[in-house]
Design a protein around this motif. Structure first.
Motif, PDB file in Angstrom:
ATOM      1  N   MET A   1       4.819 -13.162  52.337  1.00  0.00           N
ATOM      2  CA  MET A   1       3.950 -13.205  53.516  1.00  0.00           C
ATOM      3  C   MET A   1       4.605 -13.995  54.656  1.00  0.00           C
ATOM      4  SD  MET A   1       0.825 -11.837  52.951  1.00  0.00           S
ATOM      5  CE  MET A   1      -0.566 -12.787  53.516  1.00  0.00           C
TER       6      MET A   1
ATOM      7  N   PHE B   1      -7.229 -15.013  60.031  1.00  0.00           N
ATOM      8  CA  PHE B   1      -6.390 -14.580  61.159  1.00  0.00           C
ATOM      9  C   PHE B   1      -5.445 -13.465  60.723  1.00  0.00           C
ATOM     10  CE2 PHE B   1      -2.420 -14.721  63.500  1.00  0.00           C
ATOM     11  CZ  PHE B   1      -2.872 -14.591  64.802  1.00  0.00           C
ATOM     12  N   THR B   2      -4.830 -13.662  59.575  1.00  0.00           N
ATOM     13  CA  THR B   2      -3.834 -12.696  59.110  1.00  0.00           C
ATOM     14  C   THR B   2      -4.452 -11.311  58.920  1.00  0.00           C
ATOM     15  OG1 THR B   2      -2.918 -14.548  57.892  1.00  0.00           O
ATOM     16  CG2 THR B   2      -2.006 -12.402  57.370  1.00  0.00           C
ATOM     17  N   GLN B   3      -5.673 -11.291  58.385  1.00  0.00           N
ATOM     18  CA  GLN B   3      -6.255  -9.989  58.033  1.00  0.00           C
ATOM     19  C   GLN B   3      -7.046  -9.335  59.159  1.00  0.00           C
ATOM     20  OE1 GLN B   3      -8.058  -9.693  54.071  1.00  0.00           O
ATOM     21  NE2 GLN B   3      -7.288 -11.727  53.760  1.00  0.00           N
ATOM     22  N   MET B   4      -7.370 -10.134  60.168  1.00  0.00           N
ATOM     23  CA  MET B   4      -8.219  -9.566  61.203  1.00  0.00           C
ATOM     24  C   MET B   4      -7.470  -8.516  62.033  1.00  0.00           C
ATOM     25  SD  MET B   4     -10.650 -11.795  63.595  1.00  0.00           S
ATOM     26  CE  MET B   4     -11.761 -12.540  62.465  1.00  0.00           C
ATOM     27  N   ALA B   5      -8.214  -7.559  62.559  1.00  0.00           N
ATOM     28  CA  ALA B   5      -7.617  -6.477  63.346  1.00  0.00           C
ATOM     29  C   ALA B   5      -6.963  -7.040  64.607  1.00  0.00           C
ATOM     30  CB  ALA B   5      -8.697  -5.489  63.731  1.00  0.00           C
TER      31      ALA B   5
ATOM     32  N   LYS C   1      -0.152  -8.443  66.497  1.00  0.00           N
ATOM     33  CA  LYS C   1      -1.487  -9.055  66.441  1.00  0.00           C
ATOM     34  C   LYS C   1      -2.205  -8.885  67.778  1.00  0.00           C
ATOM     35  CE  LYS C   1      -4.036 -10.741  63.414  1.00  0.00           C
ATOM     36  NZ  LYS C   1      -4.255  -9.978  62.204  1.00  0.00           N
TER      37      LYS C   1
END
Lengths: 337, 256
Positions: free
Chosen positions: A159, B168-172, A174
């Motif tokens: 990761m 945060f990592t998984q959010m769109a 992001k």
């Protein structure tokens, strides 16, 4: 039948030794065939990347197999005795543990990197095509691929991004999601700019504009990136079109000032603008991040993120080792006992 | 029966939130499991609406508890029916606590009322259409507001450079959340427009203040959409405006 592994990597040997053992992808099958022609060697897989060369063998006897392989390497590669001192050796179950660690990126220069999976797959396929694999090596490699999947899904060793280029790309994704519609502008034509831009292009970014004080250098880099060179006094008009700005000039003052950027906000319809300032001293006035739609990252914040990801990966090593041991507990692999 | 089924829906979304949280913590995707929990809760809540609707002989939107139950159902329904462009990563996970809150309030003593004992003598189809479309639109608006809240979170993290954490990592991505929120807003405005047209056909005296709140909200949403697509707005202003207008429009529900 007993499994053994001989190899050398970036930890055990300097590059001048590693290059003596290096085998190109095209010759992996041929190298494995040569090994299978040796006495004591029943099956063979040769793995060779820029950081390692490893020989996975199924032998009648580990000691005899190791001695035979060393003699073969010395003779065929014309090596001095000292070169062989860099080789590490694993036998029986250690071989399975080592291969699982290698394929999971635990033994890589960049901890947790995933490129190694493809490289090992290529090596295994080459040996398989050359018909130098058999029951023991097939089980060994199939289990390693299975364990890598478990490590990837059950731990966080892979990761986060650990390089400036990848951190920049992750951040851009992001903000924008898929980068296929994202346009990029490079201010400065230096090496770091090129690396970050190439990372963005590799993840789908399409249009690249390059501007530089020396227009010739901008043209040169634009050609390499299949982008468009822009004269330095026109960068502001290009910002209207782009989504990502990467700046790395040698200017001793801010190239992009807040009041200049303010003039194009409306023309951009306040779309998100992701800015990466790799220069020292900084090229982009830090106050531009006061604008709601601007996301500014300088080299320190990007390197800090890369370091954090590295630290996080290091914390995962123990979990990975335990997982590998557990996964191998019930695994059926010929030649590890 | 309707009370127990509402309680079942509540338990389902609470469990979904709990297991979703565990998945988020472990870094796994919540998408499929959120969908399943919400689907189960939505079916259970559909039965509640059917029971109350049959008892009343009309759309069950005559009591506060019914409004909340219907709103919770429409929120889940909208989430489940939306395509992948609208239903972004973790949206189901964030939808469940809001659904749970609506269901919980609807069950509170003093709020909950049992199903009607007698069927309504007369039902105005325009009023039925007006009310049900409005509540459905509120479901869409709530989902759009959830996307805006998710945007605010991710925007804050990106601005403050706090880029760790499973959430945060998984959010769109930020842009996806803005797009999703805006598209939901457009859909909601279309539903509200139809609901308003239906409302003008209703032949009963209406609450004037409620109507004005509805009109102002509708104009504000329409203005927000037009300004965003013509002049442009910073995404954070879109998200904040969306939440502000939604908060204001809730006043209309409280006056029903």
């Amino acid at each position: 039948m007993k499994l053994v592994c001989l190899g050398l990597n970036h930890k055990s040997a300097p590059v001048e030794v590693r290059e003596l053992f290096a085998v190109s992808n095209k010759k992996l099958g041929e190298a494995a065939t040569q090994l299978c022609a040796l006495n004591e060697v029943l099956e063979a897989v040769v793995v060779s990347t820029c950081n390692r060369t490893e020989y996975y063998l199924a032998t009648t006897s580990p000691e005899a197999g190791i001695a035979t392989l060393k003699a073969h390497l010395q003779q065929s590669l014309g090596l001095e005795e000292s070169a062989l001192e860099h080789l590490y050796i694993f036998k029986l179950r250690e071989v399975a543990v080592h291969l699982a660690s290698v394929i999971s990126g635990l033994d890589s220069m960049v901890l947790g990197e995933t490129e190694i999976v493809g490289q090992i797959r290529t090596a295994y396929q080459a040996s398989s095509d050359a018909k130098t694999t058999g029951k023991a090596t097939n089980q060994l490699f199939q289990n390693a691929f299975r364990i890598n999947k478990a490590v990837r899904t059950q731990t966080q060793i892979q990761m986060g991004s650990t390089s400036v280029g990848n951190v920049a790309v992750d951040l851009a994704e992001k903000v924008f999601g898929n980068l296929e519609k994202s346009k990029v502008m490079l201010i400065g034509a230096g090496e770091t700019c090129r690396i970050v831009a190439q990372s963005l292009l590799s993840r789908g970014a399409k249009s690249v504009f390059v501007t530089n004080r020396s227009y010739d250098k901008a043209v040169e880099l634009a050609e390499k990136l299949e982008g468009e060179a822009v004269r330095f006094d026109e960068w502001l008009s290009i910002i209207e079109k782009v989504d990502i700005v990467i700046s790395s000039t040698g200017a001793p003052y801010a190239v992009i000032k807040k009041d200049e950027l303010a003039t194009v906000r409306g023309k951009r319809k306040y779309r998100p603008l992701f800015m990466i300032d790799i220069a020292v001293p900084r090229d982009i006035d830090p106050n531009v991040s006061d604008f709601d739609e601007v996301y500014l990252y300088d080299i320190d914040s990007i390197e800090q993120l890369a370091e954090m990801a590295k630290e996080k990966r290091v914390q995962q090593i123990k979990d990975c080792v335990t997982l590998i041991e557990n996964e191998l507990e019930g695994a059926k692999i010929e030649g590890i006992k | 029966m309707d009370r127990w089924l509402t309680l079942l829906s509540l338990v389902l979304v609470v469990l979904g939130t709990y297991f979703g949280y565990r998945k988020v913590r472990s870094g796994s995707s919540t998408g499929a499991s959120s969908f399943q929990w919400l689907l189960a809760a939505c079916i259970s809540q559909y039965l509640v609406i059917s029971i109350r609707g049959k008892a009343l002989g009309a759309c069950p939107l005559h009591e506060t508890s019914e409004l909340l139950m219907f709103l919770a159902w429409s929120l889940m329904l909208v989430y489940l029916l939306m395509g992948s462009v609208y239903r972004v990563s973790l949206m189901g996970f964030f939808t469940m606590p809001f659904t749970a809150l609506l269901l919980l309030i609807s069950l509170l003593p003093g709020v909950y009322t049992p199903p009607a004992v007698e069927r309504l003598a007369e039902v105005d189809p325009w009023l039925e259409a007006h009310a049900s479309l409005y509540i459905l639109a509120y479901g869409v608006l709530l989902l759009s507001s959830i996307a805006s809240l998710m945007f605010l979170f991710i925007n804050h993290q990106l601005k403050q450079k706090r880029l760790n954490g499973a959430l945060f990592t998984q959010m769109a991505p930020l842009s996806t959340l803005v797009t999703s929120s805006l598209r939901l807003l457009i859909f909601a405005v279309i539903l509200i427009t139809i609901a308003m047209v239906a409302g003008y056909q209703v032949d009963v005296e209406q609450h004037e203040l409620k109507n004005w709140i509805g009109r102002i909200s509708w104009i504000s949403y329409l203005g927000l959409i037009i300004v965003t697509y013509t002049r442009g707005l910073p995404p954070i202003k879109i998200a904040l405006s969306n939440l502000l207008i939604f908060g204001f429009s809730l006043l209309a529900i409280s006056l029903v």
